[in-house]
Design an enzyme around this catalytic site. Sequence first.
Site, PDB file in Angstrom:
ATOM      1  N   HIS A  30       0.854  -1.187   0.000  1.00 14.11           N
ATOM      2  CA  HIS A  30       0.000   0.000   0.000  1.00 14.11           C
ATOM      3  C   HIS A  30       0.886   1.230   0.000  1.00 14.11           C
ATOM      4  O   HIS A  30       1.943   1.229   0.623  1.00 14.11           O
ATOM      5  CB  HIS A  30      -0.891   0.014   1.243  1.00 14.11           C
ATOM      6  CG  HIS A  30      -2.054   0.926   1.101  1.00 14.11           C
ATOM      7  ND1 HIS A  30      -1.970   2.271   1.359  1.00 14.11           N
ATOM      8  CD2 HIS A  30      -3.324   0.689   0.699  1.00 14.11           C
ATOM      9  CE1 HIS A  30      -3.148   2.823   1.118  1.00 14.11           C
ATOM     10  NE2 HIS A  30      -3.981   1.902   0.722  1.00 14.11           N
ATOM     11  N   ASP A  63      -8.018  -5.317   0.188  1.00 16.42           N
ATOM     12  CA  ASP A  63      -8.506  -6.184  -0.890  1.00 16.42           C
ATOM     13  C   ASP A  63      -8.133  -7.642  -0.711  1.00 16.42           C
ATOM     14  O   ASP A  63      -8.649  -8.505  -1.419  1.00 16.42           O
ATOM     15  CB  ASP A  63      -7.959  -5.696  -2.242  1.00 16.42           C
ATOM     16  CG  ASP A  63      -8.532  -4.340  -2.606  1.00 16.42           C
ATOM     17  OD1 ASP A  63      -9.743  -4.167  -2.417  1.00 16.42           O
ATOM     18  OD2 ASP A  63      -7.777  -3.471  -3.045  1.00 16.42           O
TER      19      ASP A  63
HETATM   20  N1  CMC Z   1       3.942  -7.814  -4.720  1.00 19.96           N
HETATM   21  C1  CMC Z   1       5.282  -7.842  -4.920  1.00 19.96           C
HETATM   22  N2  CMC Z   1       6.088  -6.764  -4.822  1.00 19.96           N
HETATM   23  C2  CMC Z   1       5.502  -5.600  -4.529  1.00 19.96           C
HETATM   24  C3  CMC Z   1       4.114  -5.480  -4.310  1.00 19.96           C
HETATM   25  C4  CMC Z   1       3.330  -6.645  -4.408  1.00 19.96           C
HETATM   26  N3  CMC Z   1       2.009  -6.581  -4.205  1.00 19.96           N
HETATM   27  N4  CMC Z   1       3.801  -4.193  -4.032  1.00 19.96           N
HETATM   28  C5  CMC Z   1       4.949  -3.526  -4.072  1.00 19.96           C
HETATM   29  N5  CMC Z   1       5.990  -4.363  -4.378  1.00 19.96           N
HETATM   30  C6  CMC Z   1       7.421  -4.012  -4.451  1.00 19.96           C
HETATM   31  C7  CMC Z   1       7.707  -3.220  -5.708  1.00 19.96           C
HETATM   32  O1  CMC Z   1       8.059  -4.094  -6.761  1.00 19.96           O
HETATM   33  C8  CMC Z   1       8.848  -2.348  -5.259  1.00 19.96           C
HETATM   34  O2  CMC Z   1       9.999  -3.156  -5.196  1.00 19.96           O
HETATM   35  P1  CMC Z   1      11.463  -2.519  -5.590  1.00 19.96           P
HETATM   36  O3  CMC Z   1      11.698  -1.457  -4.575  1.00 19.96           O
HETATM   37  O4  CMC Z   1      12.386  -3.671  -5.491  1.00 19.96           O
HETATM   38  O5  CMC Z   1      11.298  -1.991  -6.980  1.00 19.96           O
HETATM   39  C9  CMC Z   1       8.482  -1.999  -3.823  1.00 19.96           C
HETATM   40  O6  CMC Z   1       7.682  -3.107  -3.372  1.00 19.96           O
HETATM   41  C10 CMC Z   1       7.691  -0.695  -3.683  1.00 19.96           C
HETATM   42  O7  CMC Z   1       6.501  -0.790  -4.491  1.00 19.96           O
HETATM   43  P2  CMC Z   1       5.838   0.386  -5.327  1.00 19.96           P
HETATM   44  O8  CMC Z   1       5.202  -0.198  -6.541  1.00 19.96           O
HETATM   45  O9  CMC Z   1       6.816   1.500  -5.505  1.00 19.96           O
HETATM   46  O10 CMC Z   1       4.727   0.887  -4.342  1.00 19.96           O
HETATM   47  P3  CMC Z   1       3.549   1.882  -4.685  1.00 19.96           P
HETATM   48  O11 CMC Z   1       3.324   2.686  -3.458  1.00 19.96           O
HETATM   49  O12 CMC Z   1       3.790   2.627  -5.938  1.00 19.96           O
HETATM   50  O13 CMC Z   1       2.335   0.916  -4.990  1.00 19.96           O
HETATM   51  C11 CMC Z   1       0.527  -0.539  -4.711  1.00 19.96           C
HETATM   52  C12 CMC Z   1       1.376   0.567  -4.067  1.00 19.96           C
HETATM   53  C13 CMC Z   1      -0.688  -0.782  -3.811  1.00 19.96           C
HETATM   54  C14 CMC Z   1       0.012  -0.049  -6.083  1.00 19.96           C
HETATM   55  C15 CMC Z   1       1.387  -1.805  -4.856  1.00 19.96           C
HETATM   56  O14 CMC Z   1       1.802  -2.255  -3.597  1.00 19.96           O
HETATM   57  C16 CMC Z   1       0.641  -2.920  -5.598  1.00 19.96           C
HETATM   58  O15 CMC Z   1       0.653  -2.950  -6.827  1.00 19.96           O
HETATM   59  N6  CMC Z   1      -0.019  -3.854  -4.845  1.00 19.96           N
HETATM   60  C17 CMC Z   1      -0.814  -4.882  -5.467  1.00 19.96           C
HETATM   61  C18 CMC Z   1      -2.141  -4.294  -5.944  1.00 19.96           C
HETATM   62  C19 CMC Z   1      -3.085  -4.010  -4.788  1.00 19.96           C
HETATM   63  O16 CMC Z   1      -3.262  -4.842  -3.905  1.00 19.96           O
HETATM   64  N7  CMC Z   1      -3.727  -2.830  -4.821  1.00 19.96           N
HETATM   65  C20 CMC Z   1      -4.725  -2.443  -3.809  1.00 19.96           C
HETATM   66  C21 CMC Z   1      -4.268  -1.293  -2.983  1.00 19.96           C
HETATM   67  S1  CMC Z   1      -5.283  -1.053  -1.532  1.00 19.96           S
HETATM   68  C22 CMC Z   1      -6.841  -0.608  -2.080  1.00 19.96           C
HETATM   69  C23 CMC Z   1      -6.876   0.581  -2.956  1.00 19.96           C
HETATM   70  O17 CMC Z   1      -6.339   1.640  -2.616  1.00 19.96           O
HETATM   71  O18 CMC Z   1      -7.485   0.478  -4.010  1.00 19.96           O
END
Ligand code: CMC
Length: 393
Positions: free
Chosen positions: A271, A328
């Site tokens: 998140h 989720d």
């Molecule tokens: N599985 C594997 N690796 C992950 C995940 C995951 N679910 N989420 C983040 N990472 C890794 C990402 O690859 C990155 O690694 P590195 O630093 O080595 O490149 C690191 O963690 C930081 O991730 P980020 O993508 O920069 O984080 P963000 O703040 O941009 O994204 C997120 C947040 C929620 C979009 C992301 O965690 C994600 O895609 N999660 C899965 C989708 C999900 O469950 N979304 C629902 C969010 S909660 C409800 C809502 O708000 O809608």
Amino acid sequence: SGYITYDEGYGNTGSCESSITFINGEKGILRYRGYPIEQLAESSTFIEAAYLIIYGELPQRRQMTEFSGRVLRNARIDVGMHRIFEGFPHSSHPMAMLSAMLNSLGCYYPEMATNNRERDLECFDEAASLLLSKVRTLAAMSYRMKSGLPFVYPKHSMGYCQNFLHMLFSEPYHDYVPHDDVVKALDLILLLHADHEQNCSTSTVRMVASGGANLFASVSAGVCALWGPLHGGANMAVVSMLQKIHESGDDGSRFIEAAKRGEARLMGFGHRVYKNYDPRARILGEICEKVFAALNKKNPLLDIARRLEEKALNDSYFVDRKLYPNVDFYSGIILEAIGIPLDMFTVIFSIGRMPGWIANWKEIAEGTGRIHRPRQIYIGKNKRDYIMMKDRA
Ligand code: CMC
């Protein structure tokens, strides 16, 4: 123009002041108008929480009666809108239909959708309860339409969630009667989704509202923003992921390894704000067993989810990046158990988030803030001269 600060994805930019929802992501704290989410989940209902989020205080008894009366009165949809529905192809995605229909509502209530802030605010109480009520009817209609089933009219005698399940699942001469625990679980899911400060869809609603657009247009944009798999679409993606893991005979270990190699994403984990366990995921994780017991169901997906969680919480990849289950992770499993089809999951999220979108629209409409207009860092071509067509390759 002066110096522009670049903050990719607005990770550290406060876009507004708001008094609706408080989150402390490091500690995993969520409060609506100051009330801890755990207390609301334990003792409140979606409709009461909606009132709280929209108006800022818990309703007094008379206010609650008036508010729920307005919600109840507004459940029906104009016949003209039935005809719009019938024009959609059966393959339409319910989120596309929902967004279009919410925007169309403004055409049926033009006095509430003038794009003149003072006038729109004069009708706000009616518009807010109308939207809360009709979003649920429109959601149910989009499902019936897609499934080739006739629409089911709302009933006056039923509560918010029971009425929704009725409109989804009842058949002619046979009313669907859900177990009380199922109705409560759905109500809880909606309550837990009711607001979450400046997420992608809520920021979208505020952005649209900041230009002076009416409430219907603004929340319809919110639905579009919610649709994507990184936002509201994640609850669908979680269940698809669990189904694939199950079908491949994996107990979750292979998937975790693939996620660590960057070949897959553990949906329902991570998140932008929570760097700790999402309090909403904790509450939903705890009620899963109760729902399955009420439905007399065993679900292999729940076992896989529990195993994925256990493995991830003990793996340095996830621990170092502070990736914990988000809301989720468990909501989809519960929705699936209730019999809600996958492509309706994000629609349910939209119903839940409606109070938050409405309250955020109201903050903008009542405020004195400027139009939202971020800047950019230009990385395109420098100035160059136009080339006539005859001189091009
Ligand atoms: N599985 C594997 N690796 C992950 C995940 C995951 N679910 N989420 C983040 N990472 C890794 C990402 O690859 C990155 O690694 P590195 O630093 O080595 O490149 C690191 O963690 C930081 O991730 P980020 O993508 O920069 O984080 P963000 O703040 O941009 O994204 C997120 C947040 C929620 C979009 C992301 O965690 C994600 O895609 N999660 C899965 C989708 C999900 O469950 N979304 C629902 C969010 S909660 C409800 C809502 O708000 O809608």
